[in-house]
Design a protein around this motif. Structure first.
Motif, mmCIF file in Angstrom:
data_model
loop_
_atom_site.group_PDB
_atom_site.id
_atom_site.type_symbol
_atom_site.label_atom_id
_atom_site.label_comp_id
_atom_site.label_asym_id
_atom_site.label_seq_id
_atom_site.Cartn_x
_atom_site.Cartn_y
_atom_site.Cartn_z
ATOM 1 N N TYR A 54 21.468 22.377 -37.289
ATOM 2 C CA TYR A 54 21.555 21.325 -38.303
ATOM 3 C C TYR A 54 21.350 21.853 -39.711
ATOM 4 C CZ TYR A 54 21.986 17.516 -34.975
ATOM 5 O OH TYR A 54 22.457 16.655 -34.006
ATOM 6 N N ARG A 55 20.675 22.976 -39.846
ATOM 7 C CA ARG A 55 20.493 23.565 -41.183
ATOM 8 C C ARG A 55 21.835 23.820 -41.862
ATOM 9 N NH1 ARG A 55 15.583 27.411 -40.514
ATOM 10 N NH2 ARG A 55 14.066 26.485 -41.923
ATOM 11 N N ALA A 56 22.824 24.125 -41.057
ATOM 12 C CA ALA A 56 24.135 24.472 -41.601
ATOM 13 C C ALA A 56 24.886 23.264 -42.150
ATOM 14 C CB ALA A 56 24.981 25.148 -40.513
ATOM 15 N N CYS A 57 24.398 22.049 -41.844
ATOM 16 C CA CYS A 57 25.179 20.871 -42.234
ATOM 17 C C CYS A 57 24.367 19.826 -42.995
ATOM 18 C CB CYS A 57 25.827 20.233 -41.008
ATOM 19 S SG CYS A 57 24.662 19.572 -39.800
ATOM 20 N N CYS A 58 23.097 20.074 -43.269
ATOM 21 C CA CYS A 58 22.318 19.081 -44.012
ATOM 22 C C CYS A 58 21.394 19.773 -45.014
ATOM 23 C CB CYS A 58 21.529 18.180 -43.076
ATOM 24 S SG CYS A 58 20.249 18.988 -42.132
ATOM 25 N N ASP A 59 20.758 18.972 -45.844
ATOM 26 C CA ASP A 59 19.960 19.514 -46.943
ATOM 27 C C ASP A 59 18.513 19.796 -46.552
ATOM 28 O OD1 ASP A 59 21.959 19.031 -49.289
ATOM 29 O OD2 ASP A 59 21.932 17.172 -48.146
ATOM 30 N N ARG A 60 17.991 19.002 -45.640
ATOM 31 C CA ARG A 60 16.609 19.153 -45.201
ATOM 32 C C ARG A 60 16.526 18.868 -43.698
ATOM 33 N NH1 ARG A 60 12.375 17.194 -49.438
ATOM 34 N NH2 ARG A 60 13.448 17.414 -51.442
ATOM 35 N N ILE A 61 15.457 19.387 -43.088
ATOM 36 C CA ILE A 61 15.180 19.127 -41.681
ATOM 37 C C ILE A 61 13.785 18.542 -41.553
ATOM 38 C CG2 ILE A 61 14.807 20.152 -39.402
ATOM 39 C CD1 ILE A 61 17.686 20.290 -40.119
ATOM 40 N N LEU A 62 13.671 17.432 -40.822
ATOM 41 C CA LEU A 62 12.372 16.866 -40.498
ATOM 42 C C LEU A 62 12.117 17.103 -39.018
ATOM 43 C CD1 LEU A 62 10.715 13.652 -41.680
ATOM 44 C CD2 LEU A 62 10.960 13.968 -39.217
ATOM 45 N N VAL A 63 11.029 17.807 -38.713
ATOM 46 C CA VAL A 63 10.678 18.059 -37.316
ATOM 47 C C VAL A 63 9.626 17.045 -36.895
ATOM 48 C CG1 VAL A 63 11.360 20.467 -37.131
ATOM 49 C CG2 VAL A 63 9.149 19.921 -38.125
ATOM 50 N N ASP A 64 9.945 16.294 -35.866
ATOM 51 C CA ASP A 64 9.122 15.180 -35.408
ATOM 52 C C ASP A 64 8.856 15.347 -33.920
ATOM 53 O OD1 ASP A 64 7.762 12.785 -35.329
ATOM 54 O OD2 ASP A 64 9.491 11.523 -35.778
ATOM 55 N N ALA A 65 7.863 14.655 -33.414
ATOM 56 C CA ALA A 65 7.619 14.664 -31.977
ATOM 57 C C ALA A 65 8.756 13.948 -31.267
ATOM 58 C CB ALA A 65 6.288 13.980 -31.666
ATOM 59 N N LYS A 66 9.286 14.564 -30.235
ATOM 60 C CA LYS A 66 10.356 13.926 -29.469
ATOM 61 C C LYS A 66 9.809 12.642 -28.823
ATOM 62 C CE LYS A 66 13.416 16.363 -27.289
ATOM 63 N NZ LYS A 66 14.108 17.256 -26.325
ATOM 64 N N PRO A 67 10.521 11.526 -28.959
ATOM 65 C CA PRO A 67 10.008 10.277 -28.394
ATOM 66 C C PRO A 67 9.934 10.341 -26.871
ATOM 67 C CG PRO A 67 12.267 10.005 -29.147
ATOM 68 C CD PRO A 67 11.807 11.340 -29.647
ATOM 69 N N PRO A 68 8.981 9.631 -26.284
ATOM 70 C CA PRO A 68 8.875 9.613 -24.819
ATOM 71 C C PRO A 68 10.103 8.985 -24.192
ATOM 72 C CG PRO A 68 7.455 7.942 -25.799
ATOM 73 C CD PRO A 68 7.970 8.777 -26.928
ATOM 74 N N ALA A 69 10.382 9.367 -22.961
ATOM 75 C CA ALA A 69 11.573 8.870 -22.264
ATOM 76 C C ALA A 69 11.315 7.479 -21.705
ATOM 77 C CB ALA A 69 11.970 9.848 -21.166
ATOM 78 N N MET A 70 11.142 6.528 -22.591
ATOM 79 C CA MET A 70 10.926 5.136 -22.206
ATOM 80 C C MET A 70 11.862 4.252 -23.026
ATOM 81 S SD MET A 70 6.770 4.902 -21.884
ATOM 82 C CE MET A 70 6.537 5.205 -23.646
ATOM 83 N N PRO A 71 12.414 3.192 -22.429
ATOM 84 C CA PRO A 71 13.374 2.344 -23.155
ATOM 85 C C PRO A 71 12.815 1.764 -24.444
ATOM 86 C CG PRO A 71 13.383 1.830 -20.802
ATOM 87 C CD PRO A 71 12.232 2.747 -21.036
ATOM 88 N N GLU A 72 11.521 1.467 -24.458
ATOM 89 C CA GLU A 72 10.934 0.824 -25.629
ATOM 90 C C GLU A 72 10.505 1.803 -26.708
ATOM 91 O OE1 GLU A 72 7.558 1.360 -22.608
ATOM 92 O OE2 GLU A 72 9.700 0.921 -22.632
ATOM 93 N N ALA A 73 10.610 3.109 -26.450
ATOM 94 C CA ALA A 73 10.174 4.107 -27.428
ATOM 95 C C ALA A 73 11.080 4.089 -28.650
ATOM 96 C CB ALA A 73 10.177 5.492 -26.798
ATOM 97 N N ASP B 64 10.141 32.123 -38.021
ATOM 98 C CA ASP B 64 10.221 33.080 -39.122
ATOM 99 C C ASP B 64 10.630 32.395 -40.423
ATOM 100 O OD1 ASP B 64 9.522 35.248 -37.511
ATOM 101 O OD2 ASP B 64 11.600 35.588 -36.909
ATOM 102 N N ASP B 65 11.487 31.390 -40.310
ATOM 103 C CA ASP B 65 12.008 30.709 -41.491
ATOM 104 C C ASP B 65 11.624 29.235 -41.451
ATOM 105 O OD1 ASP B 65 13.363 29.810 -43.693
ATOM 106 O OD2 ASP B 65 15.373 30.206 -42.910
ATOM 107 N N LYS B 66 10.722 28.838 -42.354
ATOM 108 C CA LYS B 66 10.288 27.438 -42.415
ATOM 109 C C LYS B 66 10.860 26.718 -43.627
ATOM 110 C CE LYS B 66 5.874 28.629 -40.209
ATOM 111 N NZ LYS B 66 5.947 30.092 -40.336
ATOM 112 N N ALA B 67 11.762 27.374 -44.342
ATOM 113 C CA ALA B 67 12.323 26.783 -45.552
ATOM 114 C C ALA B 67 13.027 25.474 -45.233
ATOM 115 C CB ALA B 67 13.302 27.748 -46.201
ATOM 116 N N GLY B 68 12.752 24.466 -46.051
ATOM 117 C CA GLY B 68 13.420 23.184 -45.895
ATOM 118 C C GLY B 68 12.886 22.310 -44.779
ATOM 119 N N LEU B 69 11.786 22.719 -44.137
ATOM 120 C CA LEU B 69 11.231 21.931 -43.035
ATOM 121 C C LEU B 69 10.160 20.966 -43.532
ATOM 122 C CD1 LEU B 69 10.698 24.395 -40.039
ATOM 123 C CD2 LEU B 69 12.651 22.913 -40.521
ATOM 124 N N MET B 70 10.220 19.750 -43.030
ATOM 125 C CA MET B 70 9.171 18.766 -43.271
ATOM 126 C C MET B 70 8.565 18.402 -41.916
ATOM 127 S SD MET B 70 9.393 15.005 -45.134
ATOM 128 C CE MET B 70 9.267 15.684 -46.801
#
Length: 230
Positions: free
Chosen positions: A121-140, A158-164
């Protein structure tokens, strides 16, 4: 993107003002009806105008079609569009080119295998937000579940540039998260709430204060470095 703090899911003027007064760098408005942080466009627009020139304004959408994006961008006029669904790299590229907007793509992280998406995704957007993957539940929800993930996964990059960093952050743990991961930007939503969707001005101020302190501590020269330069 350097030592930035984002307060997301703002729904009223008192919460927005609390974030701005405490020094938030980015403020987020959620466009996802299933979320308790969703805000109608006719309310989000004035709030975005209120923040103009004071912080970067972020509109969060989940797998939006073009018609929805046109309405969101017209009403909120965001500096950044945050895509928090299953948008493919091709769709992200299409949105950036068609609408001419800066895009931050959220990526769910649960284990080391998920880190491969960052470079994709770095190749196609300006910033990356790393979040906890939601649980495998319909209501998540896609985000805002108050869940953390193993921060060591980000620390090992090694490279954390642009990560939130996002996911389960709060005033008590954001300092440790910054120190461990080495990221330059953090995002919070449920971690500064008194109830789902209800932001707590005091917790907002505490979060920003704790994050700023961690950023300063990381930038300060160590005792050994001071001794060498003496």
């Amino acid at each position: 993107m350097n030592n930035e703090i984002k307060i997301c899911g703002l729904r009223d003027a008192p919460a927005l003002d609390a974030a701005l007064d405490a020094g938030a760098d980015l403020v987020g408005f959620v466009q996802f009806p299933k979320s308790p942080r969703h805000i109608a466009l006719d309310m989000a627009g004035p709030l975005s105008q209120r923040a103009s020139g004071k912080a970067l304004r972020v509109a969060l959408a989940v797998d939006p079609d073009d018609a929805a994006l046109e309405k969101i961008l017209a009403a909120i006029d965001p500096d950044i569009l945050q895509l928090h669904g299953r948008e493919s790299p091709q769709r992200v590229t299409e949105i950036r080119h068609r609408f001419g907007v800066n895009v931050m793509k959220a990526i769910g992280i649960a284990d080391a295998a998920d880190l491969a998406q960052i470079s994709v995704y770095r190749a196609c957007c300006d910033r990356i937000l790393v979040d906890a993957k939601p649980p495998a539940m319909p209501e998540a929800l896609p985000g805002g579940n108050g869940l953390t993930f193993d921060w060591q996964l980000i620390a090992g990059l090694d490279d954390k540039a642009g990560l939130m960093l996002s996911g389960g952050l709060n005033p008590a743990n954001v300092g440790d998260a910054i120190a461990l991961t080495g990221v330059d930007a953090v995002d919070v939503s449920s971690g500064v709430e008194s109830a789902p969707g209800e932001k707590d001005p005091q917790r907002i101020a505490q979060f920003i204060e704790a994050a700023r302190a961690a950023f300063r501590q990381r930038a300060a020269p160590s005792a050994n470095e001071k001794a060498k330069s003496a």
